[in-house]
Design a protein around this motif. Structure first.
Motif, PDB file in Angstrom:
ATOM      1  N   MET A   1      11.459  -8.619 -15.484  1.00 42.95           N
ATOM      2  CA  MET A   1      10.337  -9.509 -15.824  1.00 42.95           C
ATOM      3  C   MET A   1       9.522  -9.803 -14.564  1.00 42.95           C
ATOM      4  SD  MET A   1      10.459 -13.253 -17.625  1.00 42.95           S
ATOM      5  CE  MET A   1       8.942 -14.097 -18.079  1.00 42.95           C
ATOM      6  N   ASN A   2       8.214  -9.710 -14.663  1.00 44.37           N
ATOM      7  CA  ASN A   2       7.333  -9.977 -13.527  1.00 44.37           C
ATOM      8  C   ASN A   2       7.217 -11.488 -13.310  1.00 44.37           C
ATOM      9  OD1 ASN A   2       5.441  -9.981 -11.537  1.00 44.37           O
ATOM     10  ND2 ASN A   2       3.772  -9.185 -12.784  1.00 44.37           N
ATOM     11  N   LEU A   3       7.778 -11.978 -12.201  1.00 40.73           N
ATOM     12  CA  LEU A   3       7.757 -13.418 -11.933  1.00 40.73           C
ATOM     13  C   LEU A   3       6.580 -13.770 -11.045  1.00 40.73           C
ATOM     14  CD1 LEU A   3      11.542 -14.207 -11.496  1.00 40.73           C
ATOM     15  CD2 LEU A   3      10.100 -14.455 -13.520  1.00 40.73           C
ATOM     16  N   SER A   4       5.409 -13.429 -11.500  1.00 44.54           N
ATOM     17  CA  SER A   4       4.168 -13.814 -10.839  1.00 44.54           C
ATOM     18  C   SER A   4       3.089 -13.891 -11.906  1.00 44.54           C
ATOM     19  CB  SER A   4       3.789 -12.815  -9.745  1.00 44.54           C
ATOM     20  OG  SER A   4       3.556 -11.532 -10.306  1.00 44.54           O
ATOM     21  N   ILE A   5       1.954 -14.449 -11.535  1.00 48.81           N
ATOM     22  CA  ILE A   5       0.847 -14.553 -12.485  1.00 48.81           C
ATOM     23  C   ILE A   5       0.041 -13.271 -12.393  1.00 48.81           C
ATOM     24  CG2 ILE A   5      -1.144 -15.914 -13.199  1.00 48.81           C
ATOM     25  CD1 ILE A   5       0.091 -18.290 -11.690  1.00 48.81           C
ATOM     26  N   PRO A   6      -0.064 -12.509 -13.475  1.00 43.55           N
ATOM     27  CA  PRO A   6      -0.745 -11.208 -13.414  1.00 43.55           C
ATOM     28  C   PRO A   6      -2.167 -11.327 -12.877  1.00 43.55           C
ATOM     29  CG  PRO A   6       0.406 -11.468 -15.513  1.00 43.55           C
ATOM     30  CD  PRO A   6       0.467 -12.795 -14.813  1.00 43.55           C
ATOM     31  N   GLY A   7      -2.500 -10.452 -11.914  1.00 47.68           N
ATOM     32  CA  GLY A   7      -3.842 -10.416 -11.359  1.00 47.68           C
ATOM     33  C   GLY A   7      -4.119 -11.434 -10.272  1.00 47.68           C
ATOM     34  N   PHE A   8      -3.133 -12.235  -9.904  1.00 41.12           N
ATOM     35  CA  PHE A   8      -3.325 -13.263  -8.875  1.00 41.12           C
ATOM     36  C   PHE A   8      -2.799 -12.779  -7.534  1.00 41.12           C
ATOM     37  CE2 PHE A   8      -4.520 -15.729 -12.343  1.00 41.12           C
ATOM     38  CZ  PHE A   8      -4.812 -17.043 -12.001  1.00 41.12           C
ATOM     39  N   ASP A   9      -3.512 -13.153  -6.471  1.00 35.67           N
ATOM     40  CA  ASP A   9      -3.053 -12.918  -5.107  1.00 35.67           C
ATOM     41  C   ASP A   9      -2.236 -14.117  -4.642  1.00 35.67           C
ATOM     42  OD1 ASP A   9      -4.478 -10.505  -4.942  1.00 35.67           O
ATOM     43  OD2 ASP A   9      -6.295 -11.566  -4.298  1.00 35.67           O
ATOM     44  N   HIS A  10      -1.258 -13.852  -3.781  1.00 34.69           N
ATOM     45  CA  HIS A  10      -0.420 -14.920  -3.251  1.00 34.69           C
ATOM     46  C   HIS A  10      -0.672 -15.077  -1.761  1.00 34.69           C
ATOM     47  CE1 HIS A  10       2.156 -15.678  -6.831  1.00 34.69           C
ATOM     48  NE2 HIS A  10       1.647 -14.497  -7.165  1.00 34.69           N
ATOM     49  N   ARG A  11      -0.859 -16.311  -1.328  1.00 34.77           N
ATOM     50  CA  ARG A  11      -1.203 -16.595   0.062  1.00 34.77           C
ATOM     51  C   ARG A  11      -0.421 -17.823   0.539  1.00 34.77           C
ATOM     52  NH1 ARG A  11      -7.823 -16.685  -0.853  1.00 34.77           N
ATOM     53  NH2 ARG A  11      -7.847 -15.045  -2.462  1.00 34.77           N
TER      54      ARG A  11
END
Length: 292
Positions: A1-11
């Motif tokens: 399962m992808n544990l990030s918000i699709p299409g979002f960059d992380h900084r």
């Protein structure tokens, strides 16, 4: 399962000399900042953020002391006051180029959002609140045996030492209790997401306790000073919550209206984790609010 918000960059974005906030950013358009609650991280907004990113710049940080954000040691009541945490968010948005933005918060993040709205009315254009009442009112509506629903507030309000040791000794059981007890749709928090919340929480026991401790001390002082001065939330405010008023014997809409004269107050049959249980309902509240 992808544990990030699709299409979002992380900084990682520094908000002062000691604290950087882990932040997911996506979309284009008017800015909206989303603040998570306990015992969660920015990931709780994954469904709502993906929808709003179709026509907004969506900024989703982990609060100081939570998730992958920095967790400074508690050196005094201001370290985790909602005023300090609200200043974090205003600085974060400024460093992303936004000097005015809409703000939504759930649970602990909602208390930060309320403080941001009171302290920075020129910055917060719209305010959405999920499933809390302001800090001062929270303590006032809890009384007698009914207050057992909020036993964790009293535990984490104690002086440093005992609550941290007790919670750390059974962290997964403690934090998992709330993930289980506060939801009406367990499938809304699938196993990998649940484990991510538990891992983040067990790694942040001192800072989480410090956040709650502030809410029994300095945050009450700040709210009381605002009430006595007649300060209010002057921007459009939308509130979505369970029917805590009926459960605890108070008029929730009236509590909110005393702080927010331009109020849209709604009740839901979803559980506490409504952004995951019924994201379409939360998106509707936000979009209705942003259209005002």
């Amino acid at each position: 399962m992808n544990l990030s918000i699709p299409g979002f960059d992380h900084r990682r974005i520094a908000v002062d000399d000691q604290v950087s906030l882990h932040t997911a950013v996506g979309g284009e358009g008017p800015p909206v900042v989303l603040l998570h609650g306990f015992p969660q991280t920015h990931l709780m907004w994954r469904h709502v953020a993906a929808d709003l990113a179709a026509d907004h710049t969506v900024i989703v940080p982990d609060l100081r002391g939570y998730g992958a954000s920095d967790k400074p040691a508690e050196t005094g009541p201001d370290t985790y006051s909602k005023r300090t945490m609200a200043n974090d968010i205003v600085t974060l948005a400024e460093r992303l180029g936004h000097h005015r933005f809409a703000l939504a918060g759930h649970d602990r993040g909602a208390l930060v959002a309320v403080r941001a709205g009171l302290d920075h009315p020129e910055v917060v254009s719209h305010l959405a609140i999920l499933d809390v009442v302001p800090t001062l009112d929270m303590w006032e509506v809890l009384h007698g045996a009914d207050a057992k629903v909020a036993f964790h507030l009293y535990l984490m309000a104690q002086p440093p030492g005992l609550p941290e040791r007790m919670i750390a000794a059974s962290a997964d059981e403690f934090f998992g209790f709330f993930l289980d007890a506060w939801t009406k749709a367990p499938e809304a928090i699938p196993g990998p997401v649940r484990e991510a919340y538990l891992r983040a929480s067990r790694e942040a026991v001192p800072s989480i306790v410090a956040d709650y401790r502030a809410s029994a001390g300095i945050d009450v002082e700040h709210d009381r000073a605002d009430r006595e001065s007649g300060a209010q939330l002057r921007m459009p405010v939308g509130v979505l919550q369970q029917d805590w008023g009926a459960a605890l014997g108070y008029d929730a809409a009236a509590v909110w209206r005393a702080w927010a004269p331009d109020l849209d107050h709604r009740l839901t049959g979803a559980g506490h984790f409504m952004a995951e249980e019924d994201p379409a309902l939360v998106v509707k509240l936000l979009r209705d609010l942003l259209a005002r």
